[in-house]
Design a protein around this motif. Structure first.
Motif, PDB file in Angstrom:
ATOM      1  N   HIS A 184      -4.393   0.137   5.746  1.00  9.79           N
ATOM      2  CA  HIS A 184      -3.639   1.849   5.081  1.00  9.79           C
ATOM      3  C   HIS A 184      -2.818   3.070   5.947  1.00  9.79           C
ATOM      4  O   HIS A 184      -2.041   3.935   5.655  1.00  9.79           O
ATOM      5  N   ARG A 185      -3.224   2.021   7.886  1.00 10.00           N
ATOM      6  CA  ARG A 185      -3.174   3.135   8.866  1.00 10.00           C
ATOM      7  C   ARG A 185      -1.063   3.263   8.774  1.00 10.00           C
ATOM      8  O   ARG A 185      -0.785   4.071   8.714  1.00 10.00           O
ATOM      9  N   GLN A 240     -11.535   8.519  -3.994  1.00 10.17           N
ATOM     10  CA  GLN A 240     -12.557   8.832  -3.092  1.00 10.17           C
ATOM     11  C   GLN A 240     -13.914   8.449  -3.298  1.00 10.17           C
ATOM     12  O   GLN A 240     -14.693   7.904  -1.955  1.00 10.17           O
ATOM     13  N   ALA A 264      -8.117  -1.592   6.606  1.00 14.52           N
ATOM     14  CA  ALA A 264      -7.806  -0.244   7.155  1.00 14.52           C
ATOM     15  C   ALA A 264      -6.733   0.221   8.102  1.00 14.52           C
ATOM     16  O   ALA A 264      -6.195   0.978   8.473  1.00 14.52           O
ATOM     17  N   LYS A 317     -14.416   4.655  -3.576  1.00  4.28           N
ATOM     18  CA  LYS A 317     -14.088   4.205  -2.288  1.00  4.28           C
ATOM     19  C   LYS A 317     -15.177   5.068  -0.927  1.00  4.28           C
ATOM     20  O   LYS A 317     -15.690   3.878   0.054  1.00  4.28           O
ATOM     21  N   ARG A 336       0.362   5.056   5.928  1.00  5.30           N
ATOM     22  CA  ARG A 336       0.408   5.946   6.367  1.00  5.30           C
ATOM     23  C   ARG A 336       1.354   6.381   6.460  1.00  5.30           C
ATOM     24  O   ARG A 336       2.097   7.332   6.702  1.00  5.30           O
ATOM     25  N   GLU A 390      -5.967   9.196  -0.012  1.00  2.00           N
ATOM     26  CA  GLU A 390      -6.109   7.632  -0.393  1.00  2.00           C
ATOM     27  C   GLU A 390      -6.835   6.734   0.868  1.00  2.00           C
ATOM     28  O   GLU A 390      -7.360   5.828   0.365  1.00  2.00           O
ATOM     29  N   SER A 391      -6.685   7.339   2.074  1.00  2.00           N
ATOM     30  CA  SER A 391      -7.793   6.347   3.046  1.00  2.00           C
ATOM     31  C   SER A 391      -8.240   7.521   3.861  1.00  2.00           C
ATOM     32  O   SER A 391      -8.718   6.889   5.051  1.00  2.00           O
ATOM     33  N   LEU A 438       0.747  -1.761   0.156  1.00  2.00           N
ATOM     34  CA  LEU A 438       0.045  -0.033  -0.065  1.00  2.00           C
ATOM     35  C   LEU A 438       1.054   1.353  -0.115  1.00  2.00           C
ATOM     36  O   LEU A 438       0.299   2.470  -0.167  1.00  2.00           O
TER      37      LEU A 438
END
Length: 294
Positions: free
Chosen positions: A131-132, A45, A128, A48, A135, A281-282, A26
């Motif tokens: 993604h955390r 966005q 999720a 999603k 980032r 992105e998230s 990611l």
């Protein structure tokens, strides 16, 4: 050796947590998508967001039982500027069971400290959570920092940091922990010497804690002998420019701001050019009538 042990640790962690998409993959995607133009990012966005609404309507009891109330909000959206019904902290606490998605895969629990009232705990999905992590990885990449680089964390320390597992994780992550509550005249020299000998690539922690560390260094006229620090990252509290300038003078490196929350991670980061970038992105951030982020 340090690089190898950290790489092995993160590879084992990916297997243990059964990420559907590894955070490292990611992160590579985000290093590309950060250059998308506005139209492409907004299309991403919107796609999603509609997927999220579909999942909420069909798989979570809270929204499924309120489709009459939110019916117009659940139709496919052509714009994400629509004011979607807010979930307040009190609603999330009271409706925790009905808000959880029973079909989630290997969820992860994150909790707030309760500094503004009752602590809040939320479950996030496997994706999720990936993604955390991604980032944060991208943010460090901006500053020339690798996941295996030595680092120091200045935070409030709880019992989990002092267990065998906690100590092992710090070792494989090449990390030293400094308890923000233990920063005082009697301890600062030891902590200074720890950093001086450890030579981390970055320091990360509470704004007030790192500021206190800098003030104690100034008080004792302490200065690091080398230019090992690439960046000092402050989080959890507001950073004012006077404090930034002071810390940059003491630590002899740039201070980068981080905006996030315990329950869902980092929302925006500061780049080396001094701009704050939302992790689009998230993360989707809007503001209320008082210009508070929601």
């Amino acid at each position: 050796m340090e690089k190898l042990k950290t790489k092995i640790y993160y590879q084992l962690l990916v297997r243990k947590r059964k990420y559907q998409i590894p955070p490292s993959k990611l992160q590579k995607q985000m290093l590309n998508s950060q250059y998308w133009d506005r139209d492409k990012m907004e299309a991403w966005q919107l796609e999603k967001f509609n997927q999220l609404l579909y999942t909420a309507k069909n798989e979570t009891a809270y929204f499924r039982d309120r489709q009459d109330e939110f019916l117009d909000k659940f139709d496919d959206l052509n714009s994400i500027g629509l004011q979607f019904p807010k979930l307040t902290k009190n609603i999330i606490i009271a409706e925790a069971a009905s808000l959880n998605n029973p079909n989630r895969i290997e969820g992860f629990k994150h909790s707030t400290s309760g500094s503004t009232g009752k602590p809040l705990s939320v479950w996030v999905s496997n994706i999720a959570e990936a993604h955390r992590k991604a980032r944060l990885g991208r943010f460090l990449n901006w500053w020339g920092v690798e996941p295996y680089d030595r680092n120091v964390l200045i935070v409030g320390v709880n019992d989990s940091y002092n267990t065998r597992w906690g100590n092992f994780k710090n070792w494989v992550r090449n990390r030293k922990i400094i308890n923000v509550l233990d920063l005082k005249d009697e301890t600062i020299l030891n902590y200074f010497q720890l950093i001086e000998s450890f030579q981390p690539a970055y320091i990360r922690g509470y704004t007030s804690g790192i500021l206190q560390f800098a003030k104690l260094m100034q008080k004792l006229d302490l200065k690091f002998s080398g230019n090992f620090l690439k960046v000092v990252i402050v989080t959890a509290e507001m950073l004012v420019e006077d404090d930034r300038e002071f810390m940059e003078e003491i630590f002899q490196c740039k201070v980068a701001n981080e905006y996030g929350a315990a329950e869902f991670g980092i929302m925006a980061n500061e780049c080396p050019h001094g701009s704050m970038h939302i992790n689009e992105e998230s993360v989707l951030i809007s503001t209320d009538e008082n210009q508070n982020a929601i």
